[in-house]
Motif scaffolding. Structure first.
Motif, short mmCIF file in Angstrom:
data_model
loop_
_atom_site.label_atom_id
_atom_site.label_comp_id
_atom_site.label_asym_id
_atom_site.label_seq_id
_atom_site.Cartn_x
_atom_site.Cartn_y
_atom_site.Cartn_z
N GLY A 48 0.82 -1.21 0.00
CA GLY A 48 0.00 0.00 0.00
C GLY A 48 0.86 1.25 0.00
N LEU A 49 2.12 1.11 -0.35
CA LEU A 49 3.01 2.28 -0.34
C LEU A 49 3.27 2.85 -1.73
N GLY A 50 3.09 2.03 -2.74
CA GLY A 50 3.47 2.42 -4.09
C GLY A 50 2.93 3.77 -4.52
N LEU A 51 1.63 3.93 -4.42
CA LEU A 51 1.03 5.17 -4.91
C LEU A 51 1.36 6.35 -4.01
N ALA A 52 1.52 6.09 -2.70
CA ALA A 52 1.90 7.17 -1.79
C ALA A 52 3.29 7.68 -2.17
N LEU A 53 4.18 6.76 -2.52
CA LEU A 53 5.53 7.14 -2.94
C LEU A 53 5.48 7.92 -4.25
N VAL A 54 4.67 7.42 -5.18
CA VAL A 54 4.55 8.13 -6.46
C VAL A 54 4.12 9.57 -6.21
N ARG A 55 3.12 9.71 -5.34
CA ARG A 55 2.64 11.06 -5.11
C ARG A 55 3.71 11.93 -4.46
N GLN A 56 4.48 11.37 -3.52
CA GLN A 56 5.54 12.17 -2.87
C GLN A 56 6.61 12.58 -3.85
N ILE A 57 7.02 11.65 -4.71
CA ILE A 57 8.07 11.96 -5.68
C ILE A 57 7.58 13.04 -6.64
N VAL A 58 6.34 12.86 -7.10
CA VAL A 58 5.78 13.83 -8.04
C VAL A 58 5.65 15.21 -7.38
N LEU A 60 7.59 16.37 -5.02
CA LEU A 60 8.94 16.93 -4.91
C LEU A 60 9.38 17.55 -6.23
N LEU A 61 8.91 16.99 -7.31
CA LEU A 61 9.28 17.50 -8.63
C LEU A 61 8.37 18.65 -9.06
N GLY A 62 7.43 19.01 -8.20
CA GLY A 62 6.54 20.12 -8.51
C GLY A 62 5.41 19.73 -9.45
N GLY A 63 5.09 18.44 -9.51
CA GLY A 63 4.04 17.98 -10.42
C GLY A 63 2.80 17.53 -9.69
N SER A 64 1.96 16.79 -10.41
CA SER A 64 0.73 16.28 -9.79
C SER A 64 0.41 14.92 -10.38
N CYS A 77 -6.84 4.60 -14.99
CA CYS A 77 -5.84 5.34 -15.74
C CYS A 77 -5.18 6.35 -14.81
N PHE A 78 -3.86 6.22 -14.63
CA PHE A 78 -3.09 7.14 -13.78
C PHE A 78 -2.34 8.11 -14.67
N THR A 79 -2.41 9.37 -14.31
CA THR A 79 -1.70 10.40 -15.08
C THR A 79 -0.78 11.19 -14.17
N VAL A 80 0.50 11.25 -14.57
CA VAL A 80 1.48 12.06 -13.85
C VAL A 80 1.79 13.28 -14.71
N ARG A 81 1.70 14.44 -14.10
CA ARG A 81 1.99 15.67 -14.82
C ARG A 81 3.20 16.34 -14.17
N LEU A 82 4.22 16.65 -14.96
CA LEU A 82 5.46 17.21 -14.43
C LEU A 82 5.84 18.49 -15.16
N PRO A 83 6.49 19.41 -14.42
CA PRO A 83 6.99 20.61 -15.09
C PRO A 83 8.03 20.18 -16.12
N TRP A 84 8.06 20.86 -17.24
CA TRP A 84 8.96 20.46 -18.32
C TRP A 84 9.38 21.69 -19.10
N ILE A 85 10.67 21.78 -19.33
CA ILE A 85 11.18 22.94 -20.07
C ILE A 85 11.51 22.49 -21.48
N THR A 217 20.62 19.52 0.87
CA THR A 217 20.25 18.12 1.06
C THR A 217 19.47 17.61 -0.14
N LYS A 218 19.83 16.42 -0.62
CA LYS A 218 19.09 15.83 -1.73
C LYS A 218 17.80 15.21 -1.22
N PRO A 219 16.72 15.08 -1.97
CA PRO A 219 16.66 15.50 -3.37
C PRO A 219 16.65 17.02 -3.49
#
Ligand code: MN
Length: 238
Positions: A48-58, A60-64, A77-85, A217-219
Protein backbone atom coordinates in the motif's frame (compact mmCIF):
# COMPACT_ATOMS: atom_id res chain seq x y z
CA UNK A 1 2.89 10.77 -23.18
CA UNK A 2 1.64 14.23 -23.95
CA UNK A 3 3.46 17.54 -24.11
CA UNK A 4 1.76 20.70 -22.94
CA UNK A 5 4.31 23.21 -24.20
CA UNK A 6 2.37 26.43 -23.41
CA UNK A 7 2.21 25.40 -19.74
CA UNK A 8 5.73 23.90 -19.71
CA UNK A 9 4.37 20.55 -18.61
CA UNK A 10 4.55 16.96 -19.72
CA UNK A 11 2.05 14.22 -18.93
CA UNK A 12 2.47 10.47 -18.76
CA UNK A 13 -0.57 8.21 -18.54
CA UNK A 14 -0.68 4.55 -17.68
CA UNK A 15 -3.93 2.67 -18.26
CA UNK A 16 -4.77 -0.84 -17.24
CA UNK A 17 -7.68 -3.18 -17.65
CA UNK A 18 -7.48 -4.36 -14.05
CA UNK A 19 -9.80 -4.38 -11.08
CA UNK A 20 -10.56 -0.69 -11.35
CA UNK A 21 -11.50 1.59 -8.51
CA UNK A 22 -14.88 2.51 -7.09
CA UNK A 23 -15.59 6.24 -7.16
CA UNK A 24 -15.82 6.32 -3.35
CA UNK A 25 -12.33 4.86 -2.99
CA UNK A 26 -10.47 7.27 -5.26
CA UNK A 27 -9.69 9.69 -2.43
CA UNK A 28 -8.08 7.04 -0.21
CA UNK A 29 -5.84 5.73 -2.96
CA UNK A 30 -2.73 7.77 -2.24
CA UNK A 31 -2.73 7.26 1.53
CA UNK A 32 0.31 5.33 2.81
CA UNK A 33 -0.25 1.70 3.82
CA UNK A 34 -3.73 1.72 2.38
CA UNK A 35 -5.00 -1.18 0.35
CA UNK A 36 -8.51 -0.72 -0.90
CA UNK A 37 -9.18 -4.38 -0.20
CA UNK A 38 -7.61 -4.65 3.24
CA UNK A 39 -9.23 -7.91 4.32
CA UNK A 40 -6.89 -10.68 5.52
CA UNK A 41 -8.06 -12.82 2.66
CA UNK A 42 -7.47 -10.11 0.07
CA UNK A 43 -6.55 -11.31 -3.39
CA UNK A 44 -4.08 -8.53 -4.23
CA UNK A 45 -0.70 -8.26 -2.57
CA UNK A 46 1.28 -5.15 -1.73
CA UNK A 47 2.29 -2.81 1.05
CA UNK A 48 0.00 0.00 0.00
CA UNK A 49 3.01 2.28 -0.34
CA UNK A 50 3.47 2.42 -4.09
CA UNK A 51 1.03 5.17 -4.91
CA UNK A 52 1.90 7.17 -1.79
CA UNK A 53 5.53 7.14 -2.94
CA UNK A 54 4.55 8.13 -6.46
CA UNK A 55 2.64 11.06 -5.11
CA UNK A 56 5.54 12.17 -2.87
CA UNK A 57 8.07 11.96 -5.68
CA UNK A 58 5.78 13.83 -8.04
CA UNK A 59 5.19 16.50 -5.34
CA UNK A 60 8.94 16.93 -4.91
CA UNK A 61 9.28 17.50 -8.63
CA UNK A 62 6.54 20.12 -8.51
CA UNK A 63 4.04 17.98 -10.42
CA UNK A 64 0.73 16.28 -9.79
CA UNK A 65 -0.80 12.86 -10.18
CA UNK A 66 -4.40 11.90 -10.68
CA UNK A 67 -6.42 8.83 -11.40
CA UNK A 68 -9.61 8.09 -13.23
CA UNK A 69 -11.56 4.88 -13.29
CA UNK A 70 -14.82 4.01 -14.89
CA UNK A 71 -15.49 1.85 -11.85
CA UNK A 72 -14.84 -1.59 -10.40
CA UNK A 73 -13.55 -4.09 -13.00
CA UNK A 74 -13.32 -1.36 -15.62
CA UNK A 75 -9.60 -0.60 -15.26
CA UNK A 76 -7.96 2.63 -14.21
CA UNK A 77 -5.84 5.34 -15.74
CA UNK A 78 -3.09 7.14 -13.78
CA UNK A 79 -1.70 10.40 -15.08
CA UNK A 80 1.48 12.06 -13.85
CA UNK A 81 1.99 15.67 -14.82
CA UNK A 82 5.46 17.21 -14.43
CA UNK A 83 6.99 20.61 -15.09
CA UNK A 84 8.96 20.46 -18.32
CA UNK A 85 11.18 22.94 -20.07
CA UNK A 86 11.02 22.51 -23.84
CA UNK A 87 14.47 22.25 -25.39
CA UNK A 88 13.26 22.96 -28.87
CA UNK A 89 10.73 25.71 -28.96
CA UNK A 90 8.61 25.84 -32.13
CA UNK A 91 8.35 29.62 -31.70
CA UNK A 92 10.95 31.78 -33.41
CA UNK A 93 13.24 33.43 -30.88
CA UNK A 94 14.24 37.07 -31.11
CA UNK A 95 17.71 37.33 -32.60
CA UNK A 96 20.40 38.02 -30.06
CA UNK A 97 22.93 40.73 -30.71
CA UNK A 98 26.49 39.66 -31.36
CA UNK A 99 27.39 41.15 -28.01
CA UNK A 100 24.83 39.00 -26.19
CA UNK A 101 25.92 35.93 -28.02
CA UNK A 102 29.49 36.49 -27.07
CA UNK A 103 28.77 37.00 -23.42
CA UNK A 104 25.92 34.63 -22.69
CA UNK A 105 25.39 32.21 -25.55
CA UNK A 106 21.91 30.92 -26.22
CA UNK A 107 20.48 27.55 -25.42
CA UNK A 108 18.18 25.62 -27.74
CA UNK A 109 15.22 27.28 -26.09
CA UNK A 110 16.53 30.73 -26.90
CA UNK A 111 17.06 31.60 -23.24
CA UNK A 112 20.40 33.00 -22.26
CA UNK A 113 23.02 30.54 -21.16
CA UNK A 114 25.63 31.76 -18.76
CA UNK A 115 29.22 31.86 -19.80
CA UNK A 116 30.30 29.65 -16.93
CA UNK A 117 31.85 26.26 -16.38
CA UNK A 118 30.17 24.15 -13.71
CA UNK A 119 31.84 21.02 -12.37
CA UNK A 120 29.32 18.45 -11.18
CA UNK A 121 30.88 15.84 -8.88
CA UNK A 122 28.45 12.96 -8.46
CA UNK A 123 28.64 9.17 -8.54
CA UNK A 124 24.97 8.37 -9.13
CA UNK A 125 24.33 8.05 -12.86
CA UNK A 126 20.65 8.97 -12.61
CA UNK A 127 21.46 12.15 -10.72
CA UNK A 128 24.24 12.92 -13.20
CA UNK A 129 21.90 12.52 -16.16
CA UNK A 130 19.20 14.68 -14.60
CA UNK A 131 21.44 17.47 -13.33
CA UNK A 132 23.78 17.58 -16.32
CA UNK A 133 20.85 17.96 -18.69
CA UNK A 134 19.39 20.76 -16.63
CA UNK A 135 22.68 22.57 -16.06
CA UNK A 136 23.54 22.39 -19.76
CA UNK A 137 20.44 24.40 -20.56
CA UNK A 138 21.65 27.24 -18.38
CA UNK A 139 25.44 27.21 -18.38
CA UNK A 140 27.97 27.18 -21.17
CA UNK A 141 29.93 24.17 -20.01
CA UNK A 142 29.13 21.34 -17.61
CA UNK A 143 31.90 18.98 -16.55
CA UNK A 144 31.28 15.75 -14.64
CA UNK A 145 33.59 13.96 -12.20
CA UNK A 146 32.51 10.68 -10.60
CA UNK A 147 34.76 10.60 -7.53
CA UNK A 148 36.82 12.98 -5.40
CA UNK A 149 40.09 12.34 -7.21
CA UNK A 150 38.53 12.98 -10.58
CA UNK A 151 37.07 16.16 -9.10
CA UNK A 152 40.53 17.39 -8.12
CA UNK A 153 42.16 16.60 -11.45
CA UNK A 154 39.27 18.14 -13.40
CA UNK A 155 39.39 21.25 -11.22
CA UNK A 156 43.17 21.61 -11.75
CA UNK A 157 42.87 21.20 -15.51
CA UNK A 158 39.67 23.09 -16.29
CA UNK A 159 39.35 25.72 -13.55
CA UNK A 160 35.54 25.63 -13.25
CA UNK A 161 33.66 28.69 -12.03
CA UNK A 162 31.71 26.66 -9.48
CA UNK A 163 31.63 23.09 -8.13
CA UNK A 164 28.58 21.07 -7.10
CA UNK A 165 30.10 18.44 -4.83
CA UNK A 166 28.35 15.28 -3.70
CA UNK A 167 29.62 14.30 -0.24
CA UNK A 168 29.47 10.52 -0.46
CA UNK A 169 31.84 9.56 -3.25
CA UNK A 170 34.11 6.60 -4.00
CA UNK A 171 37.92 6.79 -3.78
CA UNK A 172 37.99 10.24 -2.20
CA UNK A 173 34.89 11.65 -0.50
CA UNK A 174 33.55 15.08 -1.25
CA UNK A 175 34.54 16.71 2.05
CA UNK A 176 38.17 15.57 1.70
CA UNK A 177 38.20 16.81 -1.89
CA UNK A 178 36.93 20.21 -0.75
CA UNK A 179 39.58 20.36 1.99
CA UNK A 180 42.34 19.57 -0.49
CA UNK A 181 41.11 22.22 -2.92
CA UNK A 182 40.95 24.86 -0.18
CA UNK A 183 44.61 24.32 0.64
CA UNK A 184 45.56 25.61 -2.80
CA UNK A 185 45.63 29.38 -3.39
CA UNK A 186 43.85 29.06 -6.76
CA UNK A 187 40.82 27.41 -5.20
CA UNK A 188 40.35 29.29 -1.96
CA UNK A 189 37.60 31.51 -3.37
CA UNK A 190 36.00 29.00 -5.76
CA UNK A 191 32.29 28.62 -4.88
CA UNK A 192 31.59 25.03 -3.81
CA UNK A 193 28.10 23.76 -3.03
CA UNK A 194 28.04 20.47 -1.11
CA UNK A 195 25.20 18.03 -1.83
CA UNK A 196 24.35 15.30 0.64
CA UNK A 197 21.91 12.44 0.31
CA UNK A 198 20.92 12.19 3.96
CA UNK A 199 20.50 15.03 6.39
CA UNK A 200 22.40 13.92 9.48
CA UNK A 201 22.90 16.08 12.56
CA UNK A 202 26.15 17.95 12.15
CA UNK A 203 26.26 17.53 8.36
CA UNK A 204 25.96 21.20 7.70
CA UNK A 205 28.76 22.08 10.11
CA UNK A 206 31.01 19.39 8.64
CA UNK A 207 30.43 20.65 5.08
CA UNK A 208 31.08 24.25 6.02
CA UNK A 209 34.11 23.31 8.13
CA UNK A 210 35.56 21.45 5.13
CA UNK A 211 35.28 24.68 3.16
CA UNK A 212 31.98 24.44 1.28
CA UNK A 213 30.14 27.72 0.72
CA UNK A 214 26.72 26.08 0.92
CA UNK A 215 25.17 22.83 1.92
CA UNK A 216 22.12 21.31 0.22
CA UNK A 217 20.25 18.12 1.06
CA UNK A 218 19.09 15.83 -1.73
CA UNK A 219 16.66 15.50 -3.37
CA UNK A 220 17.50 18.97 -4.57
CA UNK A 221 15.20 21.29 -6.40
CA UNK A 222 16.94 22.08 -9.68
CA UNK A 223 15.51 25.56 -9.67
CA UNK A 224 16.82 26.25 -6.15
CA UNK A 225 20.26 24.97 -7.10
CA UNK A 226 20.26 27.20 -10.15
CA UNK A 227 19.28 30.21 -8.03
CA UNK A 228 22.13 29.41 -5.67
CA UNK A 229 24.63 28.97 -8.53
CA UNK A 230 23.58 32.26 -10.07
CA UNK A 231 24.03 34.07 -6.77
CA UNK A 232 27.63 32.86 -6.63
CA UNK A 233 28.33 33.56 -10.27
CA UNK A 234 26.99 37.07 -9.82
CA UNK A 235 24.43 38.89 -11.94
CA UNK A 236 21.07 37.55 -13.00
CA UNK A 237 20.00 34.90 -15.41
CA UNK A 238 16.85 34.90 -17.53
MN1 MN B 1 27.18 9.84 -3.82
Amino acid sequence: MQIDAPHEAIEFSVSDTGIGIAQADLARLFTPFTQLDSGLNRRHEGTGLGLALVRQIVDLLGGSVHVTSAGVNCGSCFTVRLPWIPRFSPLPQPAATTQENATTGRNANGASRKQATILLVEDNETTIALMREYLRMHYQQVLVARNGEEALSTAFEQHPDLILMDVQLPILDGLSAIEQLRELPDFQKLPIIALTALAMPGDRERCLAAGANEYVTKPVSLRDIRGMIDRYLGGTCS
